[in-house]
Design a protein around this motif. Structure first.
Motif, PDB file in Angstrom:
ATOM      1  N   TYR A  73     -53.338   4.369  25.588  1.00 28.94           N
ATOM      2  CA  TYR A  73     -54.517   4.913  26.259  1.00 28.94           C
ATOM      3  C   TYR A  73     -54.182   6.217  26.992  1.00 28.94           C
ATOM      4  CZ  TYR A  73     -58.661   5.110  29.224  1.00 28.94           C
ATOM      5  OH  TYR A  73     -59.810   5.511  29.846  1.00 28.94           O
ATOM      6  N   THR A  74     -52.946   6.329  27.495  1.00 29.01           N
ATOM      7  CA  THR A  74     -52.595   7.585  28.153  1.00 29.01           C
ATOM      8  C   THR A  74     -52.551   8.737  27.147  1.00 29.01           C
ATOM      9  OG1 THR A  74     -50.211   7.350  27.865  1.00 29.01           O
ATOM     10  CG2 THR A  74     -51.152   6.415  29.865  1.00 29.01           C
TER      11      THR A  74
ATOM     12  N   ALA B   6     -56.623   9.488  26.783  1.00 35.36           N
ATOM     13  CA  ALA B   6     -57.214  10.174  27.925  1.00 35.36           C
ATOM     14  C   ALA B   6     -56.166  11.087  28.534  1.00 35.36           C
ATOM     15  CB  ALA B   6     -57.709   9.155  28.950  1.00 35.36           C
ATOM     16  N   ALA B   7     -55.817  12.108  27.796  1.00 35.85           N
ATOM     17  CA  ALA B   7     -54.720  12.967  28.229  1.00 35.85           C
ATOM     18  C   ALA B   7     -55.208  14.179  29.003  1.00 35.85           C
ATOM     19  CB  ALA B   7     -53.904  13.411  27.026  1.00 35.85           C
ATOM     20  N   GLY B   8     -56.488  14.211  29.332  1.00 41.11           N
ATOM     21  CA  GLY B   8     -57.016  15.373  30.036  1.00 41.11           C
ATOM     22  C   GLY B   8     -57.544  16.393  29.055  1.00 41.11           C
ATOM     23  N   ALA B   9     -58.483  17.184  29.507  1.00 42.03           N
ATOM     24  CA  ALA B   9     -59.214  18.044  28.590  1.00 42.03           C
ATOM     25  C   ALA B   9     -58.375  19.197  28.068  1.00 42.03           C
ATOM     26  CB  ALA B   9     -60.465  18.574  29.276  1.00 42.03           C
ATOM     27  N   ASN B  10     -57.436  19.702  28.888  1.00 43.67           N
ATOM     28  CA  ASN B  10     -56.712  20.885  28.432  1.00 43.67           C
ATOM     29  C   ASN B  10     -55.573  20.533  27.489  1.00 43.67           C
ATOM     30  OD1 ASN B  10     -55.442  19.638  30.491  1.00 43.67           O
ATOM     31  ND2 ASN B  10     -55.426  21.387  31.861  1.00 43.67           N
ATOM     32  N   GLN B  11     -55.465  19.260  27.181  1.00 45.69           N
ATOM     33  CA  GLN B  11     -54.402  18.817  26.291  1.00 45.69           C
ATOM     34  C   GLN B  11     -55.038  18.327  25.004  1.00 45.69           C
ATOM     35  OE1 GLN B  11     -51.364  18.572  25.735  1.00 45.69           O
ATOM     36  NE2 GLN B  11     -50.688  16.537  25.154  1.00 45.69           N
ATOM     37  N   PRO B  12     -54.556  18.780  23.852  1.00 46.55           N
ATOM     38  CA  PRO B  12     -55.098  18.253  22.608  1.00 46.55           C
ATOM     39  C   PRO B  12     -54.945  16.741  22.577  1.00 46.55           C
ATOM     40  CG  PRO B  12     -53.569  20.049  22.186  1.00 46.55           C
ATOM     41  CD  PRO B  12     -53.507  19.769  23.647  1.00 46.55           C
ATOM     42  N   SER B  13     -56.025  16.039  22.254  1.00 48.36           N
ATOM     43  CA  SER B  13     -55.915  14.577  22.150  1.00 48.36           C
ATOM     44  C   SER B  13     -55.087  14.233  20.933  1.00 48.36           C
ATOM     45  CB  SER B  13     -57.303  13.952  22.016  1.00 48.36           C
ATOM     46  OG  SER B  13     -57.928  13.968  23.259  1.00 48.36           O
TER      47      SER B  13
ATOM     48  N   TYR C 161     -54.973  12.069  18.559  1.00 49.68           N
ATOM     49  CA  TYR C 161     -55.638  11.001  17.816  1.00 49.68           C
ATOM     50  C   TYR C 161     -54.737  10.400  16.742  1.00 49.68           C
ATOM     51  CZ  TYR C 161     -60.028  12.524  19.917  1.00 49.68           C
ATOM     52  OH  TYR C 161     -61.010  12.851  20.794  1.00 49.68           O
TER      53      TYR C 161
END
Lengths: 294, 439
Positions: A244-245, A248-255, A257
């Motif tokens: 999960y971390t 939800a890594a924060g918006a400025n970080q590419p998720s 997936y």
């Protein structure tokens, strides 16, 4: 369904009806299997896709990125994935073993001994089944904080050991599987209560225990909320919270997936392996031949 | 800036309302400014730090090496609203981490819960490193300082340069032009939308409302004033509601697989977003690399030059931390030291809030390789972002946004009603929590 076979002779119709009715449960089960396997197969296919392919190629077209996904996942933060996997095995394995032990012994006691308060305890346990463990997570966190156990391995293990439903299951199973006469015979032969439990009851309870173990193992393996609330140190996270971390890594970080999906796929493998290996314990019918007093 | 007009009086109110200001670090002697010598207590001070900035452990390792007396341990958490809830729960239970990453909109709720310390004394020297708008977000317009700003998210318009040419559209300078362009695109290719309205991203809507001049929370006299349905917000909501109803703007939320696919397939031409957009685009729309460009947000009136903030976070010190001074020293170093800022940009891929840090950004992000002046443009846009004060129950307001706008987008009903629902829910919740409200 039988209506369609009306023109046929009576006997033929009955057979026909039985046969078509026999298909119904199979069909329902096949539908259920498809329903449950569909998402799993999606995970497997999606795990093979590279970052670029994930959202651009058609859903069930296999991709080319499985190996790079795997190596990326294992390289992520110096292989923290393995640590999370190890933690999960510890939580699920340890928790399930302890929970099975506690459930079996309490279920056996509740089923085979009559003592004052037995009804009350059992009713309380039944009531406990109705309280979802999600509701208890935050109060448990506050309690564990008070005794200084929050953010430790115990904080995730302990709350999952006492599981009312498993105790209920163990009691029902013990009631059905262990004939009173057998215990009586043991007592007459001079066996103590502990020896009776170890030597007579426990072997007969094995299929029930396997069921409880598997139930608990899967439940803890997939549990998210309790470890999420209890644990602050990311080196104690199980897979669910760890992955999960990544999400939800924060918006400025590419998720990440593709790493999450690959990690999810890998986390399924131990569960499947466990079910395949433990299955045989269900087949053993221990109670057959145990009592010859009939 | 509006927030800065809330003066000393507000301190008293906050102190009275939250009884926090005095529980903070004001009683502690400020740590020695120099790095080399310090009256170190016996054994190193151990600090824990909850954050979701990627590679923060590498950045902290640099600090740990240079400061054997203050050792920081990073625990990487999941970001977003859940992180705030988790921190509040931990603070309530009495075992929070010493340092925590706090999104600007969540900071007031941390203050209201007495969960973060006032680190004014320790951050005096850091003040000059930040613009007024950003600083207001960590002081909440009071004299106290509740965190050190880390990154910020001034908003701009991301658009598909190649497809704008293909469909022969000018980059819209006003929202009117944006609406015209939305209609034109639909006529030229009914499969394509100019943009989408996301009912899942309240922070985005808050940023757009800030641009229009909205001020959802403010402190007036001795009470909170809540105006989520103020004129500016109603204007923004009405504008997007009209376009969604007309069918020229799509209604799918951001950050969904569906949205990713639309970005990849070139079926979505613009994204009004924040400066951290390149990270999202590069992971969610890798196929469109080099095809996007940035421009200032369209304006409400021609000739104006405003923007808003979407996202951004700060580093706060827990009120229950036994080593607040040391923690504040680390927070200051992390967000103002040139070496730390450089690492934050390179390893953490953030857009630093400090002016010095923003100047360190050189060379466009890979995704925008064709726009060498990307950061210069971004800095110019960032300077036009309007200030804003967040209230103590932003999570409630944001949840109300999701619920109300989900329905409004699905049913294509009046967006103004959804904004009113947000206002009513926010006010009701603040009343219930015992805040004094001005009316």
């Amino acid at each position: 369904m039988a209506a369609t076979t009306l023109p046929a002779t009576a006997g033929h119709a009955r057979r026909q009806a039985r046969r078509s009715l026999g298909i119904v449960p199979t069909a329902v089960l096949v539908l259920g299997a498809i329903y449950t396997l569909f998402p799993v197969s999606w995970v497997v296919v999606a795990a093979t896709k590279s970052k670029a392919e994930l959202f651009s190629t058609s859903t069930f077209a296999p991709g080319t990125g499985l190996l790079s996904n795997l190596s990326d996942l294992f390289a992520y933060r110096d292989g923290v994935f393995w640590l999370w996997l190890l933690n999960t095995v510890l939580y699920a394995g340890g928790g399930a073993v302890l929970s099975t032990a506690v459930s079996t012994i309490s279920g056996y006691a509740l089923a085979k001994y009559s003592f004052p308060g037995r009804g009350l305890i059992f009713n309380l346990l039944i009531g406990g089944i109705l309280v979802p463990s999600v509701v208890l997570a935050i109060p448990q966190y506050l309690l564990f904080s008070k005794v200084g156990l929050a953010d430790t391995y115990w904080s995730v293990l302990l709350p999952q050991i006492l599981h009312p439903y498993s105790i209920y299951l163990a009691r029902i199973y013990a009631q059905a599987a262990i004939p009173d006469s057998l215990l009586e015979a043991g007592r007459l032969d001079g066996a103590g209560e502990w020896r009776l439990f170890r030597r007579v009851a426990l072997p007969m309870l094995t299929p029930g225990m396997v069921t409880i173990f598997l139930f608990q193992f899967v439940a803890i393996w997939n549990n998210f909320l309790l470890p999420f609330i209890m644990l602050g140190d990311d080196h104690r996270f199980p897979l669910t919270v760890g992955l999960y971390t990544l999400l939800a890594a924060g918006a400025n970080q590419p998720s990440l997936y593709n790493l999450i999906i690959t990690g999810t796929m890998l986390s399924l493998i131990p569960l499947i392996a466990l079910f395949l290996t433990m299955q045989r314990y269900w087949r053993t019918d221990l109670s057959s031949g145990a009592v010859k007093s009939r | 800036m509006r927030i800065n007009r809330l003066t000393a009086a507000a301190v008293a109110i906050l102190a009275a309302t939250f009884s926090t200001a005095c529980s903070g670090g004001s009683g502690e002697p400020s740590a020695p400014a120099g790095d080399s010598t310090s009256a170190a207590p016996a054994g190193p001070v151990e600090l824990t730090y909850w954050t979701w900035v990627p590679n923060m452990d590498k950045i902290v390792a640099v600090w740990n090496q240079a400061h054997p007396d203050i050792q920081v341990t990073v625990s990487k958490q999941a970001g977003g609203d859940d992180a705030a809830a988790k921190f509040l729960t931990a603070a309530k239970a009495g075992n929070p981490p010493d340092l925590v990453q706090a999104e600007y909109q969540m900071l007031p709720s941390f203050v209201a819960a007495d969960a973060v310390a006032d680190i004014r004394a320790e951050t005096e020297q850091a003040r000059a490193e930040f613009g007024d708008g950003i600083w207001g977000l960590v002081t909440l317009g009071t004299d106290a300082v509740y965190a050190v700003p880390q990154d910020s998210g001034p908003m701009m318009l991301y658009y598909r340069q190649d497809l704008f040419e293909k469909y022969d559209i000018e980059v819209p300078k006003t929202w009117d032009e944006y609406a015209q362009a939305a209609r034109a695109v639909r006529e030229k290719d009914p499969k394509v939308f100019l943009g989408t309205f996301s009912s899942k991203d309240p922070g985005w809507f808050a940023g757009l409302s800030q641009q229009a001049g909205a001020q959802w929370w403010s402190i007036s006299g001795d009470a909170w004033k809540v105006a989520v349905d103020d004129e500016a917000t109603a204007k923004v909501a009405g504008y997007w509601g009209g376009l969604v109803k007309e069918g020229v703007i799509d209604g799918m939320p951001f950050f969904t697989p569906e949205w990713n696919k639309a970005l990849n397939d070139g079926r979505l031409l613009t994204w009004p977003s924040a400066v951290w957009g390149p990270g999202v685009l590069s992971s969610n729309a890798p196929k469109a690399e080099g095809k996007w460009a940035i421009a200032p947000l369209p304006q409400w009136n021609a000739g104006e030059n405003h923007s808003g903030f979407w996202g951004g976070s700060s580093t706060a010190v827990a009120a229950k931390s036994p080593d607040k001074a040391a923690a504040a020293r680390f927070a200051t170093w992390l967000n103002t030291d040139p070496q730390a800022l450089d690492l934050l940009i390179k390893e953490g891929s953030i857009y630093p809030a400090s002016t010095k840090g923003a100047a360190l950004l050189t060379g466009a992000p890979d995704y925008f390789a064709d726009q060498p002046d990307f950061w210069r443009q971004a800095a110019a846009i960032g300077a036009t972002a309007r200030g804003f004060t967040f209230g103590p129950n932003v999570n409630v307001t944001y949840n109300a946004y999701r619920d109300a706008f989900d329905q409004a987008v699905a049913a294509k009903t009046d967006f103004a009603a959804a904004v009113r629902t947000m206002q009513e829910t926010t006010v009701a919740d603040m009343r219930k929590s015992g805040f004094t409200l001005a009316q």
